[in-house]
Design an enzyme around this catalytic site. Structure first.
Site, PDB file in Angstrom:
ATOM      1  N   LYS A   4      -9.583   0.018 -47.538  1.00  0.00           N
ATOM      2  CA  LYS A   4      -9.996   0.724 -46.309  1.00  0.00           C
ATOM      3  C   LYS A   4      -9.836  -0.278 -45.162  1.00  0.00           C
ATOM      4  O   LYS A   4     -10.663  -1.161 -44.965  1.00  0.00           O
ATOM      5  CB  LYS A   4     -11.461   1.156 -46.443  1.00  0.00           C
TER       6      LYS A   4
ATOM      7  N   GLU B 293     -17.841 -11.399 -47.389  1.00  0.00           N
ATOM      8  CA  GLU B 293     -17.471 -12.429 -46.416  1.00  0.00           C
ATOM      9  C   GLU B 293     -17.937 -11.902 -45.069  1.00  0.00           C
ATOM     10  O   GLU B 293     -17.314 -11.003 -44.503  1.00  0.00           O
ATOM     11  CB  GLU B 293     -15.950 -12.610 -46.356  1.00  0.00           C
TER      12      GLU B 293
ATOM     13  N   GLU C 133     -23.911 -13.961 -33.563  1.00  0.00           N
ATOM     14  CA  GLU C 133     -22.452 -14.030 -33.550  1.00  0.00           C
ATOM     15  C   GLU C 133     -21.924 -13.164 -32.409  1.00  0.00           C
ATOM     16  O   GLU C 133     -22.182 -11.969 -32.359  1.00  0.00           O
ATOM     17  CB  GLU C 133     -21.909 -13.512 -34.881  1.00  0.00           C
TER      18      GLU C 133
HETATM   19  P1  NAD Z   1     -17.597  -4.424 -39.245  1.00  0.00           P
HETATM   20  O1  NAD Z   1     -18.584  -4.922 -40.207  1.00  0.00           O
HETATM   21  O2  NAD Z   1     -18.047  -3.499 -38.183  1.00  0.00           O
HETATM   22  O3  NAD Z   1     -16.399  -3.669 -39.979  1.00  0.00           O
HETATM   23  C1  NAD Z   1     -15.733  -4.240 -41.077  1.00  0.00           C
HETATM   24  C2  NAD Z   1     -15.256  -3.119 -41.974  1.00  0.00           C
HETATM   25  O4  NAD Z   1     -16.398  -2.420 -42.445  1.00  0.00           O
HETATM   26  C3  NAD Z   1     -14.370  -2.094 -41.272  1.00  0.00           C
HETATM   27  O5  NAD Z   1     -13.365  -1.672 -42.155  1.00  0.00           O
HETATM   28  C4  NAD Z   1     -15.330  -0.970 -40.987  1.00  0.00           C
HETATM   29  O6  NAD Z   1     -14.720   0.293 -40.917  1.00  0.00           O
HETATM   30  C5  NAD Z   1     -16.259  -1.034 -42.174  1.00  0.00           C
HETATM   31  N1  NAD Z   1     -17.570  -0.453 -41.884  1.00  0.00           N
HETATM   32  C6  NAD Z   1     -18.202  -0.403 -40.681  1.00  0.00           C
HETATM   33  N2  NAD Z   1     -19.375   0.254 -40.803  1.00  0.00           N
HETATM   34  C7  NAD Z   1     -19.487   0.621 -42.104  1.00  0.00           C
HETATM   35  C8  NAD Z   1     -20.462   1.345 -42.848  1.00  0.00           C
HETATM   36  N3  NAD Z   1     -21.578   1.837 -42.267  1.00  0.00           N
HETATM   37  N4  NAD Z   1     -20.248   1.520 -44.170  1.00  0.00           N
HETATM   38  C9  NAD Z   1     -19.132   1.060 -44.780  1.00  0.00           C
HETATM   39  N5  NAD Z   1     -18.175   0.405 -44.109  1.00  0.00           N
HETATM   40  C10 NAD Z   1     -18.339   0.180 -42.787  1.00  0.00           C
HETATM   41  O7  NAD Z   1     -16.913  -5.719 -38.664  1.00  0.00           O
HETATM   42  P2  NAD Z   1     -15.783  -5.792 -37.573  1.00  0.00           P
HETATM   43  O8  NAD Z   1     -16.402  -5.528 -36.255  1.00  0.00           O
HETATM   44  O9  NAD Z   1     -14.613  -4.990 -37.977  1.00  0.00           O
HETATM   45  O10 NAD Z   1     -15.356  -7.336 -37.702  1.00  0.00           O
HETATM   46  C11 NAD Z   1     -16.087  -8.318 -37.157  1.00  0.00           C
HETATM   47  C12 NAD Z   1     -17.019  -8.944 -38.160  1.00  0.00           C
HETATM   48  O11 NAD Z   1     -16.298  -9.360 -39.319  1.00  0.00           O
HETATM   49  C13 NAD Z   1     -17.659 -10.199 -37.642  1.00  0.00           C
HETATM   50  O12 NAD Z   1     -19.022 -10.184 -37.926  1.00  0.00           O
HETATM   51  C14 NAD Z   1     -16.976 -11.316 -38.390  1.00  0.00           C
HETATM   52  O13 NAD Z   1     -17.696 -12.474 -38.541  1.00  0.00           O
HETATM   53  C15 NAD Z   1     -16.659 -10.686 -39.667  1.00  0.00           C
HETATM   54  N6  NAD Z   1     -15.532 -11.372 -40.315  1.00  0.00           N
HETATM   55  C16 NAD Z   1     -15.812 -12.199 -41.351  1.00  0.00           C
HETATM   56  C17 NAD Z   1     -14.798 -12.897 -41.973  1.00  0.00           C
HETATM   57  C18 NAD Z   1     -15.091 -13.797 -43.125  1.00  0.00           C
HETATM   58  O14 NAD Z   1     -14.188 -14.104 -43.881  1.00  0.00           O
HETATM   59  N7  NAD Z   1     -16.296 -14.235 -43.312  1.00  0.00           N
HETATM   60  C19 NAD Z   1     -13.482 -12.742 -41.545  1.00  0.00           C
HETATM   61  C20 NAD Z   1     -13.231 -11.876 -40.474  1.00  0.00           C
HETATM   62  C21 NAD Z   1     -14.281 -11.193 -39.872  1.00  0.00           C
END
Ligand code: NAD
Length: 498
Positions: free
Chosen positions: A189, A265, A398
């Site tokens: 996804k 992650e 963050e």
């Molecule tokens: P997010 O958590 O909003 O979304 C990540 C994924 O989760 C997307 O595919 C999104 O559609 C899905 N998602 C969102 N809400 C959900 C729910 N209620 N249920 C199931 N899935 C859901 O994060 P983002 O805004 O896309 O990315 C930024 C975040 O990702 C930051 O916090 C960043 O630190 C983190 N990140 C971490 C790493 C790592 O390796 N640690 C790498 C890149 C990004």
């Protein structure tokens, strides 16, 4: 390198795949609904894409399970899986410009980054796992002499991968490469902000020889497709990269459904500790600027907290300011741009909200404004605050944007304890010319990766992941295979010795 005009011309020839990829073929969402994905450089709709929901996730998981049970991939010789994945790595290279353009148009990422880092990096990581998988041995346990116990690694079954938008193809490959190499079927996804490169990848994978149903891609919203995958009773594990808030939801989904394995992650608030004995302040400034303004700060391990020893703080901040002023914030298709837009209007508002909070709680050092580019889009200046108290919101939370929080320390013990006083523990950096100090500080910092005299050290050969609320489980390196395999013990009872 092409010019901006040439990239724009090429971009017009790219045809985004707009439907889900299930069981080896493109498919509309069952209810026919779509959502828009926007180009962050312009704010205009780039494409409308199938809006996967629970029913579509069901179809994808069923296809993945069928493929797994059929055994064409899960029980294939590792050397066969290797050959297919190597072909896919080559296909990524052969379509590098197209994939780079998709991630640049969809994710607002600099074309100079997607062509040099994201796409070649994705191919290299896939190749690495392909080459590793036929070199993994099992174990023979040191049992009593009469018995024989062997320990083998088996694929889990159906793996769900849920990834963010900041490195759309590469984050997907971080999960897919070890999961597929180990013989699993995957339902991916992608983030709703950046689904396009993953859809093209799935098509290339089938062309490379991956059996139908082994890799499925369901684009859609997190609360819909993401949640459905997290709660699905026939998914064996979910590997997630994204925010800490959503990571916690996946733990809940698993607990309320089939207790699937969950690997997270999540976010970070990485501290960069600079000691006065770091001789090369230009190097420190270069790395600090890269560490927070690279990818517009939208990096989980971004060095968003700079802790600098008092005596060199003014000098270092001045050098950082000079370099930040030299960044060219602009259209990501322009090869002369060195910082692109933020991913979305929502993210822009979020970052500007943190800038406003920073103005209240600390002193603005530079930046802080939205930039209005001719073509629209979500641009913001590289920004830094100084004398930021540890309790300030921009020191704790963050931001995921180009915002640096600078503060000073007096001695090593203070630096380490303040760096560790965070709910996150993804990464940290230390700059010093003292080997003894580097070893002490690296040992005492509570983070998954500590970079010494650089920032954000990363390679496929080393594990990447966090402690505390940055998550658990490791991507990259052979350790990532642990997440996508289970250990089976087979015990052959020996003859009773009388
Ligand atoms: P997010 O958590 O909003 O979304 C990540 C994924 O989760 C997307 O595919 C999104 O559609 C899905 N998602 C969102 N809400 C959900 C729910 N209620 N249920 C199931 N899935 C859901 O994060 P983002 O805004 O896309 O990315 C930024 C975040 O990702 C930051 O916090 C960043 O630190 C983190 N990140 C971490 C790493 C790592 O390796 N640690 C790498 C890149 C990004």
């Amino acid at each position: 390198m092409r010019t901006r005009v040439e990239w724009e011309q090429l971009a017009r020839s790219v045809e985004p795949r707009r439907r889900a990829f299930i069981g080896g073929a493109f498919a509309d969402a069952a209810d026919g609904e779509e959502f828009a994905t926007v180009n962050p450089a312009t704010g205009l709709v780039l494409a409308t894409v199938a809006r996967g929901k629970a029913v579509d996730v069901d179809r994808a998981v069923a296809a993945a399970r069928r493929a797994f049970d059929a055994g064409g991939w899960s029980r294939a010789a590792p050397a066969h899986r290797k050959a297919v994945l190597l072909r896919l790595a080559e296909a990524i290279r052969a379509h590098a410009d197209e994939l780079a353009l998709l991630d640049t148009l969809d994710g607002g990422k600099l074309i100079t980054d997607t062509t040099t880092t994201d796409i070649p990096g994705a191919a290299a990581i896939l190749q690495w796992y392909a080459e590793a998988i036929d070199k993994q041995y099992g174990e023979v346990a040191p049992t009593a002499r009469a018995d024989l116990a062997i320990v083998t690694r088996e694929p889990l079954g159906v793996v769900g991968a849920v990834v963010p938008w900041n490195y759309p193809l590469e984050m997907a490959i971080w999960k897919l490469a070890p999961a597929l190499a180990a013989g699993n079927s995957v339902v991916l996804k992608p983030a709703e902000e950046s689904p396009l490169s993953a859809l093209r990848l799935a098509e290339l994978a089938v062309e490379a020889g991956l059996p139908d149903g082994v890799l499925n891609v369901v684009p859609g919203y997190g609360e819909e497709a993401g949640q459905a995958l997290g709660r699905h009773p026939d998914v064996d594990a979910v590997a997630f990269t994204g925010s800490t808030t959503v990571g916690k939801l996946f733990l809940r989904y698993a607990g309320e459904s089939n207790m699937k394995q969950v690997w997270l992650e999540c976010g970070g608030k990485s501290a960069n500790l600079v000691f006065a004995d770091a001789a090369d302040l230009d190097l420190v400034a270069d790395r600090a600027v890269f560490g927070i303004f690279g990818c517009s700060g939208q990096v989980c391990s971004a060095n968003s907290r700079l802790l600098v020893e008092e005596s060199i703080a003014d000098e270092l901040l001045e050098r950082i300011r000079t370099r930040a002023a030299a960044l060219r914030v602009g259209n990501p298709l322009d090869p002369s741009s060195t910082m692109g837009p933020l991913i979305s209007e929502r993210q822009l508002e979020r970052v500007l909200g943190y800038v406003a909070a920073g103005r209240v709680e600390s002193a603005l050092a530079f930046g802080g404004n939205r930039l209005h580019e001719a073509g629209g889009g979500y641009y913001v200046e590289p920004t830094a605050f100084r004398d930021v108290p540890d309790a300030a919101v921009i020191s704790r939370e963050e931001v995921f944007g180009p915002l640096l929080a600078v503060s000073t320390f007096r001695d090593e013990a203070e630096a380490v304890s303040r760096a560790n006083a965070s709910e996150f523990g993804l990464a940290a950096s230390v700059f010093t010319d003292s080997l003894a100090r580097a070893r002490r500080v690296a040992r005492d910092l509570n983070a998954g990766t500590v970079s010494v005299n650089t920032v954000d050290a990363l390679d496929v050969t080393v594990p990447f992941g966090g402690v505390k609320q940055s998550g658990f489980g490791r991507d990259l390196s052979l350790h990532a295979l642990d997440k996508f395999t289970s250990l089976k013990t087979t015990w052959f009872a020996g003859p009773q010795e009388g």
